[in-house]
Design a protein around this motif. Structure first.
Motif, mmCIF file in Angstrom:
data_model
loop_
_atom_site.group_PDB
_atom_site.id
_atom_site.type_symbol
_atom_site.label_atom_id
_atom_site.label_comp_id
_atom_site.label_asym_id
_atom_site.label_seq_id
_atom_site.Cartn_x
_atom_site.Cartn_y
_atom_site.Cartn_z
ATOM 1 N N CYS A 1 0.894 -1.131 -0.102
ATOM 2 C CA CYS A 1 0.102 0.030 0.097
ATOM 3 C C CYS A 1 0.924 1.321 -0.089
ATOM 4 C CB CYS A 1 -0.948 0.078 1.122
ATOM 5 S SG CYS A 1 -1.823 1.633 1.462
ATOM 6 N N CYS B 1 -0.106 3.359 3.720
ATOM 7 C CA CYS B 1 0.224 2.602 4.902
ATOM 8 C C CYS B 1 1.519 1.607 5.002
ATOM 9 C CB CYS B 1 -0.831 2.142 5.655
ATOM 10 S SG CYS B 1 -1.438 0.415 4.909
ATOM 11 N N CYS C 1 -7.333 -0.209 -0.020
ATOM 12 C CA CYS C 1 -6.258 -0.835 1.038
ATOM 13 C C CYS C 1 -7.230 -1.504 2.128
ATOM 14 C CB CYS C 1 -5.214 -0.181 1.539
ATOM 15 S SG CYS C 1 -4.472 -0.947 2.790
ATOM 16 N N CYS D 1 -5.888 0.459 5.598
ATOM 17 C CA CYS D 1 -6.004 1.941 5.860
ATOM 18 C C CYS D 1 -7.071 2.655 4.951
ATOM 19 C CB CYS D 1 -4.782 2.617 5.612
ATOM 20 S SG CYS D 1 -4.344 2.714 3.877
ATOM 21 N N HIS E 1 -6.941 3.310 1.767
ATOM 22 C CA HIS E 1 -6.398 3.910 0.699
ATOM 23 C C HIS E 1 -7.064 3.465 -0.482
ATOM 24 C CE1 HIS E 1 -3.669 6.393 -1.968
ATOM 25 N NE2 HIS E 1 -3.386 5.358 -2.405
#
Ligand SMILES: [Zn+2]
Lengths: 328, 288
Positions: free
Chosen positions: B29, B32, B48, B51, B53
């Motif tokens: 990622c 993170c 992700c 996190c 994302h």
């Protein structure tokens, strides 16, 4: 004081010589002529000869300006700017101000007035011509307020059936934190939208530098004119060079590759007419350049004013939809 | 209907086969730094799982996620002039195009399809960032116009997913002219009384933002997408200041009144469906 560009050096040298001779032949303050009558005639002949040579040089240089040289001419500080056109071509001009939302952006100027006796709305990007006015107009780089002011003016024109004359001269929209926070992209999009939807004719003239989105925001018109040595580009050659060549020194090559001259854009049918500039560029004789623009606007306006709003809009849409389409 | 027969040759997605995701690959990622199993990441819509994302999405995935049961009909887009300027920087533009076509299996930076979203008819145009950074040239402009025409013809709303690095410099002023051209496309949809919904994804910048991407009836963005006119680097160079945290991100734009909502990818289809349902022409009560 005339400002010369690098490639104008031979002309600059000749004209300096002419100025020196003129000084020599002119009587000093309150004194008698330093040279005799015969001598003065001789100097006069010499000046005429040098002038002819300078003009020839100028004509030769300007007949084959490279794209990069045109970029420099288009940005020449002594070139007439939007307010020069407005002050000369528009009578009874009344500037209007503000976007009714946040501020009055001086990079975009405009208002109401008369062109050839007919009420019109004018709008333009103004770069300023000395340090004070350049700062005042932010070098012609508008913020969202500027484009929103333009939208206001376009809508005003629509309500009262007034044709719109726009004068485009901008390095581009201002790339600043405040401008982005207040929606620079949205403001430009709305301005293009408003121009394309306007129920009245819009005649746009690129008088100097047509810088990308900040220019098209005011140039999506029924007729688009461009001065002979003006440029109109999707990106500055400097920025293009640093992105595509990864080297800031390739601006000359980028200027060529981008096809940003009036002649190229006429060839691609992206502009309608080229306005001839006086010998040696608009900065040598601003009045003549402005006169030429006025003449073209005078010729183009009447027939457009006869179209009803829906026909006008349909024609405008077709014009843009045809641009760059395969087989057109 | 004549242009439909010339332009639109339906391609059934199913014939192309689903993209195979190798299940033994790991991805890190970018937000993170956690390692994610590629298959898990794809199952989670390229978001992700640690996190949240939102990573970039391929056009084909985007279409799968947007239409009901991943079923839709792609239309063939009108051809645009190839390399109208004869542009060459360090590389020929025609060679760049060739490379991109081979790499992405796409013709250009836009794909248009129609189908249903939670049962509502819709035309969806998706910009392909994977193709020359989603830059806007004549082909993209033609594609947006074709999508608008299809929406009008089918009396369906138009949804556009944007992702763009801005202008296609290699097409010079023809690229800039796509700003008015795509704006006209938006006006055609508007004139027909049909909803036009924009979903901005990471990144959407330059001329795309300053034309059709900011003219939606409803403006949506995915979380943390970079959205702006000027790129952050250009701004930094101009103002010689460090840009504030979160500047030009979706949440920043929403705070500044530029977006209606920031919507997570997993909620996108349902959100679009609700909007289309609410804005769709209501049956007019008979006056008699
Ligand atoms: Zn993560």
């Amino acid at each position: 004081m005339r400002q010369f560009l690098d490639f104008e050096k031979p002309v600059a040298e000749l004209e300096t010589k002419i100025d020196e001779l003129r000084l020599l032949s002119a009587p000093p303050e309150g004194g008698a002529r330093p040279a005799g009558e015969a001598n003065s005639v001789q100097i006069g002949d010499e000046i005429a000869k040098l002038q002819e040579k300078a003009d020839k040089q100028l004509r030769a240089t300007y007949a084959k300006l490279t794209p990069w040289q045109k970029v420099q001419v288009a940005r020449h500080a002594q070139r007439p700017h939007a307010l020069d056109y407005i002050r000369t071509l528009i009578t009874d001009y009344m500037p209007l101000a503000g976007d009714r939302s946040f501020a009055n952006d001086e990079a975009v100027v405009g208002g109401i007035g008369r062109f050839e006796g007919r009420s019109v709305v004018v709008v333009g990007t103004e770069r300023g011509s000395d340090l004070d006015t350049r700062l005042k107009h932010n070098f012609g780089m508008a913020r969202p307020e500027g484009y929103r002011k333009a939208v206001r003016l376009v809508e005003l024109a629509g309500r009262f059936g007034l044709p719109i004359l726009s004068f485009v001269d901008t390095p581009g929209a201002f790339p600043g934190i405040d401008a982005e926070a207040r929606g620079q992209a949205e403001a430009i999009a709305r301005s293009i939208d408003a121009c394309l939807a306007a129920p009245v004719p819009i005649l746009a003239t690129v008088i100097g530098e047509g810088g990308s989105g900040g220019a098209i925001a005011l140039a999506a018109g029924d007729r688009v004119f461009m001065l002979e040595h003006a440029i109109y580009s999707v990106i500055t050659p400097e920025a293009c060079s640093s992105i595509l060549w990864r080297d800031t020194s390739q601006a000359t090559a980028a200027a060529e590759a981008l096809r940003l001259t009036a002649q190229d854009l006429k060839h691609f049918r992206l502009v309608d007419e080229i306005v001839p500039e006086p010998l040696g560029g608009a900065h040598r004789d601003p009045a003549a350049a402005i006169r030429n623009v006025g003449q073209l606007l005078r010729q183009a306006l009447p027939s457009l004013c006869q179209l009803d709003p829906s026909a006008l809009r349909a024609q405008r849409r077709e014009k843009y939809l045809a641009m760059g389409r395969l087989g057109s | 209907m004549s242009w439909l027969t010339t332009y639109v040759r339906p391609k059934i997605r199913n014939l192309l086969g689903k993209r195979d995701v190798p299940d033994n690959l790991w991805t890190q990622c970018e937000s993170c730094s956690q390692m994610i199993f590629a298959a898990d990441l794809h199952k989670n819509l390229n978001v992700c799982p640690h996190c949240g994302h939102h990573m970039r999405a391929l056009v084909t995935d985007r279409l799968d996620w947007t239409f009901d049961a991943g079923s839709y009909t792609r239309i063939e887009l009108p051809k645009a002039p190839v390399d109208p300027l004869g542009f060459r920087d360090q590389k020929r533009y025609t060679d760049r195009l060739k490379d991109q076509r081979a790499k992405t299996h796409l013709d250009e930076s836009l794909v248009v399809a129609h189908g249903t979203i939670t049962g509502h008819k819709a035309v969806v145009a998706v910009m392909a960032y994977e193709f020359l950074a989603g830059t806007m040239g004549a082909a993209l402009g033609e594609g947006i116009v074709a999508a608008a025409r299809l929406a009008v013809l089918q009396h369906a709303p138009l949804v556009v997913f944007t992702a763009s690095g801005g202008a296609r410099m290699q097409e010079g002023m023809i690229s800039l002219m796509q700003m008015p051209r795509t704006t006209i496309a938006v006006q055609m949809v508007r004139d027909a009384g049909l909803p036009y919904v924009v979903v901005m994804t990471n990144p959407t910048t330059g001329g795309v933002t300053a034309s059709f991407a900011m003219l939606g009836d409803i403006q949506i963005a995915e979380p943390n997408a970079l959205i702006g006119f000027a790129g952050p680097r250009v701004i930094e160079q101009t103002v010689r200041e460090t840009l504030p945290d979160g500047f030009q991100r979706s949440e920043f734009l929403q705070e500044h009144g530029m977006l209606d909502m920031v919507v997570a990818r997993k909620d996108m289809r349902e959100t679009l469906g609700r909007i289309i349902g609410l804005l769709g022409r209501q049956p007019v009560a008979d006056a008699a």
